[in-house]
Design a protein around this motif. Structure first.
Motif, PDB file in Angstrom:
ATOM      1  N   UNK A  31     -20.867  19.514   1.321  1.00 16.30           N
ATOM      2  CA  UNK A  31     -21.169  20.345   2.489  1.00 16.30           C
ATOM      3  C   UNK A  31     -22.639  20.245   2.878  1.00 16.30           C
ATOM      4  N   UNK A  32     -22.865  20.305   4.182  1.00 13.94           N
ATOM      5  CA  UNK A  32     -24.216  20.359   4.759  1.00 13.94           C
ATOM      6  C   UNK A  32     -24.225  21.498   5.761  1.00 13.94           C
ATOM      7  N   UNK A  33     -25.224  22.366   5.678  1.00 14.73           N
ATOM      8  CA  UNK A  33     -25.371  23.328   6.774  1.00 14.73           C
ATOM      9  C   UNK A  33     -26.736  23.144   7.419  1.00 14.73           C
ATOM     10  N   UNK A 240     -17.726   9.576   4.701  1.00 17.00           N
ATOM     11  CA  UNK A 240     -16.293   9.917   4.649  1.00 17.00           C
ATOM     12  C   UNK A 240     -15.443   8.651   4.684  1.00 17.00           C
ATOM     13  N   UNK A 241     -15.857   7.690   5.520  1.00 16.80           N
ATOM     14  CA  UNK A 241     -15.027   6.497   5.645  1.00 16.80           C
ATOM     15  C   UNK A 241     -15.265   5.514   4.491  1.00 16.80           C
ATOM     16  N   UNK A 242     -16.501   5.476   3.982  1.00 19.85           N
ATOM     17  CA  UNK A 242     -16.791   4.465   2.955  1.00 19.85           C
ATOM     18  C   UNK A 242     -16.622   4.955   1.521  1.00 19.85           C
ATOM     19  N   UNK A 243     -16.734   6.262   1.307  1.00 20.93           N
ATOM     20  CA  UNK A 243     -16.743   6.758  -0.074  1.00 20.93           C
ATOM     21  C   UNK A 243     -15.559   7.653  -0.401  1.00 20.93           C
ATOM     22  N   UNK A 244     -14.615   7.741   0.517  1.00 22.33           N
ATOM     23  CA  UNK A 244     -13.448   8.585   0.290  1.00 22.33           C
ATOM     24  C   UNK A 244     -13.837  10.014  -0.076  1.00 22.33           C
ATOM     25  N   UNK A 245     -14.815  10.552   0.649  1.00 28.19           N
ATOM     26  CA  UNK A 245     -15.237  11.927   0.401  1.00 28.19           C
ATOM     27  C   UNK A 245     -14.801  12.813   1.567  1.00 28.19           C
ATOM     28  N   UNK A 246     -14.723  14.092   1.262  1.00 25.80           N
ATOM     29  CA  UNK A 246     -14.397  15.049   2.313  1.00 25.80           C
ATOM     30  C   UNK A 246     -15.621  15.930   2.530  1.00 25.80           C
ATOM     31  N   UNK A 247     -16.118  16.001   3.762  1.00 26.29           N
ATOM     32  CA  UNK A 247     -17.361  16.710   4.072  1.00 26.29           C
ATOM     33  C   UNK A 247     -17.131  17.856   5.043  1.00 26.29           C
ATOM     34  N   UNK A 248     -17.911  18.916   4.827  1.00 29.91           N
ATOM     35  CA  UNK A 248     -17.981  20.020   5.781  1.00 29.91           C
ATOM     36  C   UNK A 248     -19.391  20.057   6.339  1.00 29.91           C
ATOM     37  N   UNK A 249     -19.496  20.048   7.649  1.00 34.34           N
ATOM     38  CA  UNK A 249     -20.797  20.288   8.281  1.00 34.34           C
ATOM     39  C   UNK A 249     -20.680  21.601   9.047  1.00 34.34           C
ATOM     40  N   UNK A 250     -21.693  22.433   8.906  1.00 35.02           N
ATOM     41  CA  UNK A 250     -21.760  23.681   9.669  1.00 35.02           C
ATOM     42  C   UNK A 250     -23.102  23.685  10.379  1.00 35.02           C
ATOM     43  N   UNK A 251     -23.088  23.866  11.684  1.00 38.54           N
ATOM     44  CA  UNK A 251     -24.336  23.971  12.437  1.00 38.54           C
ATOM     45  C   UNK A 251     -24.366  25.352  13.077  1.00 38.54           C
ATOM     46  N   UNK A 252     -25.522  26.006  12.951  1.00 41.00           N
ATOM     47  CA  UNK A 252     -25.629  27.366  13.482  1.00 41.00           C
ATOM     48  C   UNK A 252     -27.069  27.624  13.902  1.00 41.00           C
ATOM     49  N   UNK A 278     -20.673  25.954  14.714  1.00 45.13           N
ATOM     50  CA  UNK A 278     -19.757  24.842  14.927  1.00 45.13           C
ATOM     51  C   UNK A 278     -19.567  24.093  13.617  1.00 45.13           C
ATOM     52  N   UNK A 279     -18.363  23.630  13.393  1.00 45.55           N
ATOM     53  CA  UNK A 279     -18.035  22.941  12.146  1.00 45.55           C
ATOM     54  C   UNK A 279     -16.936  21.928  12.384  1.00 45.55           C
ATOM     55  N   UNK A 280     -16.893  20.926  11.517  1.00 41.39           N
ATOM     56  CA  UNK A 280     -15.860  19.888  11.622  1.00 41.39           C
ATOM     57  C   UNK A 280     -14.587  20.248  10.861  1.00 41.39           C
ATOM     58  N   UNK A 281     -14.604  21.356  10.123  1.00 37.88           N
ATOM     59  CA  UNK A 281     -13.469  21.656   9.243  1.00 37.88           C
ATOM     60  C   UNK A 281     -12.257  22.104  10.052  1.00 37.88           C
ATOM     61  N   UNK A 282     -11.103  21.591   9.631  1.00 40.40           N
ATOM     62  CA  UNK A 282      -9.883  21.829  10.424  1.00 40.40           C
ATOM     63  C   UNK A 282      -9.176  23.143  10.081  1.00 40.40           C
ATOM     64  N   UNK A 283      -9.347  23.603   8.837  1.00 42.76           N
ATOM     65  CA  UNK A 283      -8.548  24.763   8.399  1.00 42.76           C
ATOM     66  C   UNK A 283      -9.183  26.076   8.851  1.00 42.76           C
TER      67      UNK A 283
END
Ligand SMILES: [Zn+2]
Length: 416
Positions: A31-33, A240-252, A278-283
């Motif tokens: 995660x990155x905020x 995400x595409x190269x390392x098979x990781x799942x990332x959350x970005x939150x910008x505020x 704003x965030x990229x997370x779908x859930x």
């Protein structure tokens, strides 16, 4: 048996659940905020911000609020460091005790996101990218005994102090240069090392706001900040595409701006109290869609990373996760004729909630409060009434529901 033991990292993070032989494994999540300083929601929404739009398209964008309960016990000034600490600790200023940018005496018992993550799993790699040094040394309290001796694995910050490299001038353009420097390093460090949890702080937008108010210069600064976010977002997509990781970005942002000119902030007007996330997370859940607050960011990120907030801390957190399943939000309490009335917003009606009460606040001194159960109620009822324990004018109330926990205080009326 250890309550949480760390077994493997990289592809999977495994924990041994407390009091059980079950080992649970999760995909590694990062995660990155990012906090962009002082961008009012109404202005942001009118600018072309392709990076933020792309993130929102992947997940969502919402207006949000901060400043605690207006006119109530948790009212918090709409000032920068106060706003950052809402994000870091998931609490309002009555708890985290940062009231202005001096950051004189933070209450580190309300633990920040880095401390909680590091305590849960010392292998987690953390990073900060920031103009201000205080964000690390005072708010996170790096290396301070009282703040749990947290050490960030990578720090790229404090550039406002480097007047040789970034000479200060009245137009504050050096802050733009610093933000460029910081966002480029954040992007390249994330692309190369993929830290588990990072905080990026960019400042120029607020400086332009103070100088010019709602103006073309301010609009331009917002577009530039969007491009800086875009760099970091590109790095995340690459990982995400190269390392098979799942990332959350939150910008505020850390506060809005005054309605008259946009040059000021600090007060309790709607425009100053209105922020955005704003965030990229779908859930994203009902909390995100209804009435999210800046204090929701910390529990949301930790939930995304599969990091459990320790129970005694969770009971104090003012935010509600805006991802995954949630039951309740917005607990309100009032005391009339020795009856306490509770009301809450039902986000998911399933199950039963239990209500707890304490008449002390020893947590603020690092000690435990004695919470007593006063009853159970169906979540969907949305309210509960019970007899107030005698001989107190102060109460802490906790509603523990199947998918999350919320709390509120009743404080003595102000002395006349
Ligand atoms: Zn600010």
């Amino acid at each position: 048996m250890p309550s949480i033991s760390f077994i493997a990292r990289f592809a999977l993070v495994c924990i041994v659940l407390a009091f059980s032989p079950i080992v649970e494994c999760f995909p590694q999540k990062n995660a990155v905020f990012i906090i962009l300083d002082g961008i009012s929601a109404d202005i942001l929404e009118k600018q072309e911000t392709p990076a933020l739009d792309e993130i929102a398209k992947a997940g969502g964008y919402t207006r949000a609020w901060l400043g605690g309960i207006k006119g109530g016990y948790s009212e918090s000034p709409t000032i920068s460091a106060v706003g950052y600490n809402h994000v870091l600790t998931g609490t309002w200023a009555n708890k985290h005790n940062v009231w202005d940018n001096d950051i004189a005496k933070p209450n580190y018992h309300y633990q920040n996101i880095f401390r909680i993550a590091k305590t849960a799993n010392p292998q987690i790699k953390t990073a900060i990218f920031s103009t201000w040094l205080d964000n690390r040394t005072k708010l996170i309290g790096e290396g301070l005994e009282a703040a749990g001796n947290v050490k960030l694995d990578y720090a790229f910050d404090g550039f406002e102090l480097d007047e040789e490299k970034f000479p200060h001038a009245k137009d504050k353009k050096f802050l733009f240069e610093i933000d460029e420097h910081v966002s480029k390093e954040a992007a390249s460090y994330i692309a190369e090392y993929g830290p588990d949890l990072s905080w990026v702080y960019l400042e120029f937008t607020d400086a332009v706001g103070h100088q010019y108010g709602d103006s073309n210069q301010y609009f331009e600064a917002i577009k530039n900040a969007d491009a800086q976010v875009g760099r970091i977002w590109q790095a995340i997509k690459k990982r995400q595409s190269q390392n098979n990781e799942e990332w959350m970005i939150v910008v505020t942002t850390d506060h809005g701006r005054d309605a008259e000119t946009g040059k000021n902030h600090g007060g309790q007007s709607d425009r100053e109290r209105t922020v955005w996330i704003t965030t990229n997370v779908k859930s994203l859940n009902e909390q995100f869609k209804n009435n999210p607050a800046s204090v929701d960011i910390m529990p949301s990120i930790l939930r995304f990373m599969n990091i459990e907030i320790p129970f005694d801390i969770k009971r104090e957190v003012d935010g509600v996760p805006f991802i995954g399943k949630v039951s309740v939000a917005n607990l309100k309490a009032s005391k009339n004729d020795n009856q306490i009335d509770l009301q809450w917003h039902v986000l998911n009606p399933e199950g039963e909630a239990e209500i707890f009460i304490a008449t002390t606040n020893q947590f603020k001194d690092g000690k435990n409060d004695e919470y007593k159960s006063v009853g159970k109620v169906k979540v969907r009822e949305g309210k509960f009434r019970f007899a107030a324990p005698a001989s107190s004018a102060f109460y802490k109330l906790v509603l523990q529901a199947p998918h999350n926990m919320i709390n509120t205080w009743i404080v003595p009326p102000p002395a006349k």
